[in-house]
Design an enzyme around this catalytic site. Structure first.
Site, PDB file in Angstrom:
ATOM      1  N   SER A  58       0.822  -1.212   0.000  1.00  9.09           N
ATOM      2  CA  SER A  58       0.000   0.000   0.000  1.00  9.09           C
ATOM      3  C   SER A  58       0.853   1.257   0.000  1.00  9.09           C
ATOM      4  O   SER A  58       0.606   2.201  -0.762  1.00  9.09           O
ATOM      5  CB  SER A  58      -0.930  -0.001   1.213  1.00  9.09           C
ATOM      6  OG  SER A  58      -1.857  -1.058   1.135  1.00  9.09           O
ATOM      7  N   ARG A  62       1.699   3.999  -3.226  1.00 12.04           N
ATOM      8  CA  ARG A  62       1.402   5.414  -2.999  1.00 12.04           C
ATOM      9  C   ARG A  62       2.648   6.263  -3.261  1.00 12.04           C
ATOM     10  O   ARG A  62       2.583   7.302  -3.934  1.00 12.04           O
ATOM     11  CB  ARG A  62       0.889   5.618  -1.570  1.00 12.04           C
ATOM     12  CG  ARG A  62      -0.586   5.232  -1.384  1.00 12.04           C
ATOM     13  CD  ARG A  62      -0.938   5.084   0.081  1.00 12.04           C
ATOM     14  NE  ARG A  62      -2.388   4.923   0.295  1.00 12.04           N
ATOM     15  CZ  ARG A  62      -3.061   3.803   0.086  1.00 12.04           C
ATOM     16  NH1 ARG A  62      -2.415   2.729  -0.365  1.00 12.04           N
ATOM     17  NH2 ARG A  62      -4.364   3.736   0.315  1.00 12.04           N
ATOM     18  N   SER A 206     -14.911   0.983  -1.827  1.00  9.77           N
ATOM     19  CA  SER A 206     -13.464   0.917  -1.631  1.00  9.77           C
ATOM     20  C   SER A 206     -12.927   2.279  -1.211  1.00  9.77           C
ATOM     21  O   SER A 206     -13.311   3.303  -1.779  1.00  9.77           O
ATOM     22  CB  SER A 206     -12.755   0.468  -2.918  1.00  9.77           C
ATOM     23  OG  SER A 206     -11.347   0.534  -2.757  1.00  9.77           O
ATOM     24  N   SER A 207     -12.031   2.271  -0.239  1.00  9.55           N
ATOM     25  CA  SER A 207     -11.340   3.501   0.154  1.00  9.55           C
ATOM     26  C   SER A 207     -10.404   3.981  -0.949  1.00  9.55           C
ATOM     27  O   SER A 207     -10.043   5.162  -0.999  1.00  9.55           O
ATOM     28  CB  SER A 207     -10.531   3.263   1.425  1.00  9.55           C
ATOM     29  OG  SER A 207      -9.496   2.303   1.195  1.00  9.55           O
ATOM     30  N   SER A 235     -13.218   1.183   4.794  1.00 13.04           N
ATOM     31  CA  SER A 235     -11.832   1.192   5.259  1.00 13.04           C
ATOM     32  C   SER A 235     -11.248   2.597   5.408  1.00 13.04           C
ATOM     33  O   SER A 235     -10.276   2.950   4.746  1.00 13.04           O
ATOM     34  CB  SER A 235     -10.964   0.369   4.289  1.00 13.04           C
ATOM     35  OG  SER A 235      -9.697   0.127   4.847  1.00 13.04           O
ATOM     36  N   GLU A 350      -8.775  -5.509   5.272  1.00 13.66           N
ATOM     37  CA  GLU A 350      -8.015  -6.561   4.598  1.00 13.66           C
ATOM     38  C   GLU A 350      -7.489  -7.630   5.556  1.00 13.66           C
ATOM     39  O   GLU A 350      -7.010  -8.676   5.122  1.00 13.66           O
ATOM     40  CB  GLU A 350      -6.849  -5.943   3.842  1.00 13.66           C
ATOM     41  CG  GLU A 350      -5.819  -5.274   4.739  1.00 13.66           C
ATOM     42  CD  GLU A 350      -4.874  -4.369   3.979  1.00 13.66           C
ATOM     43  OE1 GLU A 350      -3.704  -4.312   4.364  1.00 13.66           O
ATOM     44  OE2 GLU A 350      -5.308  -3.710   3.017  1.00 13.66           O
ATOM     45  N   ARG A 381     -14.866 -11.809  -0.843  1.00 13.11           N
ATOM     46  CA  ARG A 381     -14.188 -12.482   0.269  1.00 13.11           C
ATOM     47  C   ARG A 381     -15.158 -13.034   1.306  1.00 13.11           C
ATOM     48  O   ARG A 381     -14.872 -14.065   1.932  1.00 13.11           O
ATOM     49  CB  ARG A 381     -13.177 -11.538   0.924  1.00 13.11           C
ATOM     50  CG  ARG A 381     -11.928 -11.344   0.086  1.00 13.11           C
ATOM     51  CD  ARG A 381     -10.947 -10.381   0.708  1.00 13.11           C
ATOM     52  NE  ARG A 381      -9.702 -10.356  -0.057  1.00 13.11           N
ATOM     53  CZ  ARG A 381      -8.764  -9.430   0.057  1.00 13.11           C
ATOM     54  NH1 ARG A 381      -8.924  -8.428   0.926  1.00 13.11           N
ATOM     55  NH2 ARG A 381      -7.669  -9.482  -0.677  1.00 13.11           N
ATOM     56  N   ARG A 422      -4.932 -13.089  -0.008  1.00 18.63           N
ATOM     57  CA  ARG A 422      -5.287 -13.173   1.405  1.00 18.63           C
ATOM     58  C   ARG A 422      -6.106 -14.426   1.713  1.00 18.63           C
ATOM     59  O   ARG A 422      -6.050 -14.951   2.833  1.00 18.63           O
ATOM     60  CB  ARG A 422      -6.005 -11.902   1.843  1.00 18.63           C
ATOM     61  CG  ARG A 422      -5.131 -10.668   1.642  1.00 18.63           C
ATOM     62  CD  ARG A 422      -5.400  -9.560   2.601  1.00 18.63           C
ATOM     63  NE  ARG A 422      -4.671  -8.349   2.219  1.00 18.63           N
ATOM     64  CZ  ARG A 422      -3.397  -8.111   2.514  1.00 18.63           C
ATOM     65  NH1 ARG A 422      -2.689  -9.013   3.195  1.00 18.63           N
ATOM     66  NH2 ARG A 422      -2.808  -6.991   2.122  1.00 18.63           N
TER      67      ARG A 422
END
Length: 467
Positions: A58, A62, A206-207, A235, A350, A381, A422
């Protein structure tokens, strides 16, 4: 004492097999290729391991986007090299960004980014299955005023993108979809980008929709005034991470009192030098292994403070029965106590797949809430966890926004990964505690952690009662 009982399967589980996805399962529309099975290492008790996890995906992606927008070169130490970050690096290279990699004596990678005038295309970008690429790169293309064709893995074509693309259309971009509106594949022409007083965005799915625009905010015409539409924001911890990342690099971000609006003035970002933190979310399965085996796992370089959602593992595992210490050298130590308690926990984000797997090994029921947005991740998920945890004996009920998990008599099973890293690591955790578990396509962990199978095997080998 761990009071859970385990029922092992009598059928051999060590040979690869070919099995089609069950009709109607979360994976049947994504792939029908032969499945490759990985026999998950089993460790009866007493892990005693030190695990060095790779850098945060992440944060890496970024920093890469921001380095591409900077006015001078940047240096990113401890850059994660995985499928997701390789896709991001490839995307930046397509825009003409200079990229130079150096391998350090400790094996880490330093990436030097030399920005320049962004190419306007026409370009073609492969997003793979990387949410940060499919959501973060279109705004970069908008800043460039570029014409870009975006596509990705078949599984990526069912991941939601409409909110960020709708926002870019509000700013003047023109988008043509080759398939389903709001999803890959599509072509964007951003040659007529405009200044807008305010952009409204639905962040319930989603964020990353909000983070994507914040990352390019100061480079947009007139800067950015962004507001979340009414309803749930998925999130928010990840949005806080983006805001903190921008601020630490000198970008002024004003956040509304209700934490639902953001404002960034137009400006120029200077180049920077940064070291990426370890990926604390990816550390989760290893730390949870201490509880699953009544053992000890240590993770070096754990930050004293962090914006990563994975920092929540300290609180979560403590509540579930672990003893935890964090020494002055930055080593986080998690010790099992012979007890795994069930937990009611909100907004695990997550972390939910690994947490749900650990809840399956607990001595009482658990409920995970505020995770409805996980239905739009690499796979649905919640549906996947309901299916897979039932295979090993748990009773699992999913709602729009939650999972309820009642542990049962444990049994060996073949666990599908759904092309989701995940889900694969959650299966590995179950295999550590349940002899005879196999995980389908463990290689999908290369998305964020290419060395996961070897790291996991090495950790399991330290157990006193390894299988």
């Amino acid at each position: 004492m761990l009071l859970r009982t385990v029922k092992t399967c009598l059928e051999p589980k060590d040979l690869p097999i070919s099995t089609a996805s069950a009709p109607g399962s979360p994976t049947d529309k994504l792939h029908n290729a032969e499945k490759t099975w990985w026999a998950a290492p089993h460790a009866a008790t007493g892990l005693d391991a030190i695990v060095s996890v790779p850098a945060s995906k992440s944060l890496t992606n970024r920093y890469l986007i921001l380095a591409a927008l900077a006015s001078s070169p940047s240096t990113i130490h401890n850059t994660l090299i995985s499928r997701d970050t390789e896709l991001m690096l490839d995307a930046l290279a397509a825009f003409g960004i200079g990229i130079e990699r150096t391998t350090q004596p400790d094996g880490s990678t330093t990436v030097a980014i030399t920005p320049g005038k962004l190419a306007t295309g026409p370009l073609s970008i492969d997003c793979g299955l990387a949410g940060t690429v499919m959501r973060f790169v279109p705004p970069l293309a908008a800043v460039a005023g570029a014409s870009v064709a975006f596509d990705g893995d078949e599984a990526a074509r069912v991941r939601p993108m409409a909110p960020v693309l709708d926002a870019l259309e509000t700013l003047g971009a023109r988008i043509e979809y080759a398939g389903t509106t709001g999803m890959l594949p599509f072509t964007m022409d951003a040659s007529a980008l405009q200044e807008r007083h305010e952009v409204l965005i639905d962040a319930s799915g989603s964020s990353q929709f909000i983070s994507a625009l914040l990352l390019v905010g100061q480079a947009l015409p007139g800067g950015l005034k962004l507001r979340a539409a009414a309803g749930h924001i998925a999130s928010p911890d990840h949005i806080a991470m983006t805001v903190q990342t921008l601020r630490e690099l000198g970008v002024e971000v004003a956040v509304g009192e209700d934490a639902r609006s953001w404002s960034i003035a137009p400006g120029q970002l200077s180049g920077f030098t940064i070291t990426v933190e370890p990926d604390l979310s990816n550390a989760g399965p290893f730390l949870a292994a201490a509880l699953a085996t009544n053992g000890t796992v240590r993770v070096p370089f754990w930050p004293a403070s962090t914006t990563q959602v994975g920092g929540k593992w300290v609180q979560i595992l403590s509540r579930m029965g672990a003893e935890i210490s964090h020494d002055e050298d930055g080593v986080l130590t998690v010790r099992g106590t012979g007890v795994i308690r069930g937990i009611d926990y909100a907004d695990a984000s997550e972390l939910a797949p690994t947490l749900a797997a650990l809840c399956t090994l607990a001595d009482s029921p658990s409920k995970l809430t505020g995770i409805g947005h996980l239905r739009g991740h690499e796979t649905d998920r919640l549906a996947a966890l309901e299916t897979e945890l039932a295979k090993v004996g748990a009773t699992v009920t999913s709602t729009d926004d939650a999972l309820e998990i009642i542990p049962g008599t444990l049994q060996a099973a073949d666990l599908d990964s759904y092309e989701d890293h995940r889900m694969a690591t959650a299966g590995a955790l179950l295999g550590l505690a349940i002899e005879g578990v196999r995980v389908e396509n463990i290689a999908t962990t290369a998305k964020t952690m290419p060395d996961f199978p070897q790291l996991w095997t090495d950790m399991a080998a330290t157990a006193k009662g390894q299988g």
